[in-house]
Scaffold this motif. Sequence first.
Motif, PDB file in Angstrom:
ATOM      1  N   THR A  34       0.833  -1.195   0.000  1.00 46.49           N
ATOM      2  CA  THR A  34       0.000   0.000   0.000  1.00 46.49           C
ATOM      3  C   THR A  34       0.869   1.247   0.000  1.00 46.49           C
ATOM      4  N   GLN A  35       0.572   2.155  -0.917  1.00 47.88           N
ATOM      5  CA  GLN A  35       1.264   3.433  -0.987  1.00 47.88           C
ATOM      6  C   GLN A  35       0.556   4.402  -0.057  1.00 47.88           C
ATOM      7  N   LYS A  36       1.326   5.121   0.761  1.00 47.87           N
ATOM      8  CA  LYS A  36       0.726   6.018   1.746  1.00 47.87           C
ATOM      9  C   LYS A  36       1.093   7.463   1.457  1.00 47.87           C
ATOM     10  N   HIS A  37       0.111   8.333   1.693  1.00 48.28           N
ATOM     11  CA  HIS A  37       0.310   9.768   1.500  1.00 48.28           C
ATOM     12  C   HIS A  37      -0.340  10.499   2.668  1.00 48.28           C
ATOM     13  N   PHE A  50       0.615  12.096  -6.104  1.00 46.19           N
ATOM     14  CA  PHE A  50       0.572  10.804  -5.420  1.00 46.19           C
ATOM     15  C   PHE A  50      -0.368   9.845  -6.151  1.00 46.19           C
ATOM     16  N   PHE A  51      -1.576  10.294  -6.467  1.00 42.15           N
ATOM     17  CA  PHE A  51      -2.516   9.436  -7.178  1.00 42.15           C
ATOM     18  C   PHE A  51      -1.972   9.020  -8.541  1.00 42.15           C
ATOM     19  N   SER A 106       0.631   6.309  -8.216  1.00 40.04           N
ATOM     20  CA  SER A 106       0.184   5.086  -7.537  1.00 40.04           C
ATOM     21  C   SER A 106      -0.958   4.392  -8.261  1.00 40.04           C
ATOM     22  N   LYS A 130      -1.531   0.561  -7.585  1.00 47.15           N
ATOM     23  CA  LYS A 130      -1.247   0.108  -6.228  1.00 47.15           C
ATOM     24  C   LYS A 130      -2.390   0.501  -5.285  1.00 47.15           C
ATOM     25  N   VAL A 174      -3.829   2.322  -2.118  1.00 46.92           N
ATOM     26  CA  VAL A 174      -3.415   3.600  -1.540  1.00 46.92           C
ATOM     27  C   VAL A 174      -4.109   3.861  -0.208  1.00 46.92           C
ATOM     28  N   GLU A 175      -3.413   4.633   0.616  1.00 47.92           N
ATOM     29  CA  GLU A 175      -3.959   5.102   1.883  1.00 47.92           C
ATOM     30  C   GLU A 175      -3.647   6.588   1.995  1.00 47.92           C
ATOM     31  N   TRP A 230     -10.119   3.512  -7.962  1.00 44.90           N
ATOM     32  CA  TRP A 230      -9.352   2.428  -7.349  1.00 44.90           C
ATOM     33  C   TRP A 230     -10.242   1.217  -7.098  1.00 44.90           C
ATOM     34  N   PHE A 273      -8.297   1.160  -1.327  1.00 43.31           N
ATOM     35  CA  PHE A 273      -8.340   2.616  -1.177  1.00 43.31           C
ATOM     36  C   PHE A 273      -8.857   2.912   0.221  1.00 43.31           C
TER      37      PHE A 273
END
Length: 95
Positions: free
Chosen positions: A5-8, A25-26, A29, A32, A34-35, A59, A66
């Motif tokens: 999970t990609q985090k921002h 970021f979106f 990603s 992937k 995302v959080e 997503w 998501f």
Amino acid sequence: MSTETQKHTLDLPNAFADLDPLIAFFNASRDKAVEVDCSNVGVIPSRCLQLLLGAEQQWRSEGLGFSVTNINEGCRKSLTLLGLEPNRFEDEETV
């Protein structure tokens, strides 16, 4: 496709904060899970909410995770003012 999970961390101290980091970021990603962490959010402007809702739909339609986390009181007030339930993102299941 990565399973990590990609985090921002969304940094929105006011309604006029720059959304370019969230957009970048979106874009980076796309394949992937995302959080988005809202612990640094003072208020969610309508244009940010549009991005979050659109990304969530995209997503989920692609079967990717998501989530929006650490939704504080400022976020809840913003969601209510924008016509959504204050727990809008908390009730959604993540993939």
